[in-house]
Design an enzyme around this catalytic site. Structure first.
Site: not given
Ligand code: NAD
Length: 334
Positions: A233, A257, A262, A294
């Site tokens: 994000r 991305d 955005e 994105h």
């Molecule tokens: P997930 O919930 O599987 O993993 C997120 C991880 O972050 C968890 O293990 C959690 O413990 C950890 N976390 C939380 N707070 C933290 C901190 N302060 N420091 C370090 N780690 C921390 O989520 P995911 O499916 O891996 O997705 C991650 C992120 O990717 C989503 O939150 C979303 O914002 C982003 N995303 C982007 C796109 C895109 O098209 N660019 C698509 C999907 C998801």
């Protein structure tokens, strides 16, 4: 269920209609979901929103007034929703928590490879009849230390990809992934990771705690020439600080991305208008910055899974048996 789908692009319509197969009445709007567009949802029971729809307190209160009972997000992140208001108004919010984490992880890897080997520059040069190699020197990924912040689904997928390149993986997350530990991934504090990594990739959600986690202080701790990748994000990075550190040549490469502001830019063709956002204009002009709008989720596999889960969420809600794991609850944002 009668569902108003906001921020529709051609691919959303194509994949959602295929998954829906006539089960629900989906009406597609190109407009985003924001206060002045709530009126479009009149007469519907559910709304379907995407990452840059602003589902604020005001929007949710207005959705409640017109009888909306369900908000389905066709994405994983939910930072753009006022969950507390949704809970108070008894509106259920369902999302797609997992869809092809590989799609995002592979996009992060693509940003890393493009920046490290300057293939974006090479592509343009060759098309222009310029076959010179001057200033195209890159670096091997083999042996580099990659720091992954957030080793959930996407972070873990990227760790596995980068292990394949022969990188050393270090990570920061309060939950340690046993599979990654077994593969030699070393967990450490965020500060230690900042000082040790050659490449840092962000894979944690946007929360009040992670907002601007990359700021002047953290950038200062990083190695000179570090590569920073963000596919999570935009607001995880203080863009102004990143620009400052790019100008100082402390931040060696930036691959994003997602971008802090955005909402007003991404998913729009602004090629013929004056862009008033000076930060994105500045970023675009750095030779060592690569921006995609994105699109990390934009693979056939991911779109198919997103559409299938979104339709399942609507069906489950209608039948009173939705998958609880897909619900965004108040507790998740505390
Ligand atoms: P997930 O919930 O599987 O993993 C997120 C991880 O972050 C968890 O293990 C959690 O413990 C950890 N976390 C939380 N707070 C933290 C901190 N302060 N420091 C370090 N780690 C921390 O989520 P995911 O499916 O891996 O997705 C991650 C992120 O990717 C989503 O939150 C979303 O914002 C982003 N995303 C982007 C796109 C895109 O098209 N660019 C698509 C999907 C998801």
């Amino acid at each position: 269920m009668r569902t108003a789908v906001f921020s529709t692009k051609s691919y959303d319509k194509e994949y959602l209609e295929l998954a829906n197969a006539g089960k629900h009445e989906l009406v597609f709007f190109e407009s985003s979901l924001k206060a002045r567009n709530v009126v479009l949802a009149e007469g519907f029971e559910a709304v379907c929103a995407f990452v840059n729809d602003n589902v604020s307190k005001e929007v949710i209160e207005d959705l409640d007034k017109i009888g909306i009972k369900l908000i389905v997000l066709r994405c994983a992140g939910f930072n753009n929703i006022d969950i507390e208001t949704a809970a108070n108004r008894n509106i259920t919010v369902l999302r797609v928590p997992a869809y092809s984490p590989q799609a995002i992880a592979e996009h992060a890897a693509a940003l890393i490879l493009t920046l490290s080997r300057k293939t974006h520059k090479a592509y343009n040069r060759v098309r222009d009849g310029n076959f010179s190699l001057d200033r195209l020197i890159g670096y091997d990924l083999f042996g580099k230390t990659v720091g992954i912040i957030g080793t959930g689904r996407i972070g873990a997928a990227l760790a596995n990809i980068m292990l394949g390149f022969g990188c050393k993986i270090i990570a920061f997350d309060s939950y340690q992934n046993k599979d990654l530990l077994a593969k030699g991934v070393e967990y450490m504090s965020q500060d230690e990771l900042f000082t040790k990594a050659d490449i840092i990739s962000l894979h944690c959600p946007l929360t009040p705690e992670t907002h601007h986690m990359i700021n002047r202080e953290s950038l200062n701790k990083m190695k000179k020439g570090v590569m920073l990748i963000n596919t999570s994000r935009g607001k995880l990075i203080d863009t102004e600080a990143a620009i400052e550190f790019l100008k100082d040549e402390h931040l060696g490469y930036l691959g994003i991305d997602v971008y802090e502001m955005e909402e007003k830019i991404f998913y729009k063709d602004l090629s013929e208008v004056v862009i008033r956002d000076d930060k994105i204009s500045r970023l675009v002009n750095f030779p060592n910055v690569l921006i995609t709008a994105h699109q990390a989720f934009l693979t056939d596999n991911a779109l198919t899974q997103i559409a299938a889960t979104t339709i399942d969420n609507i069906t489950g809600f209608e039948e009173g048996s939705f998958n609880k794991a897909n619900e965004v609850t108040h507790e998740m944002v505390k």
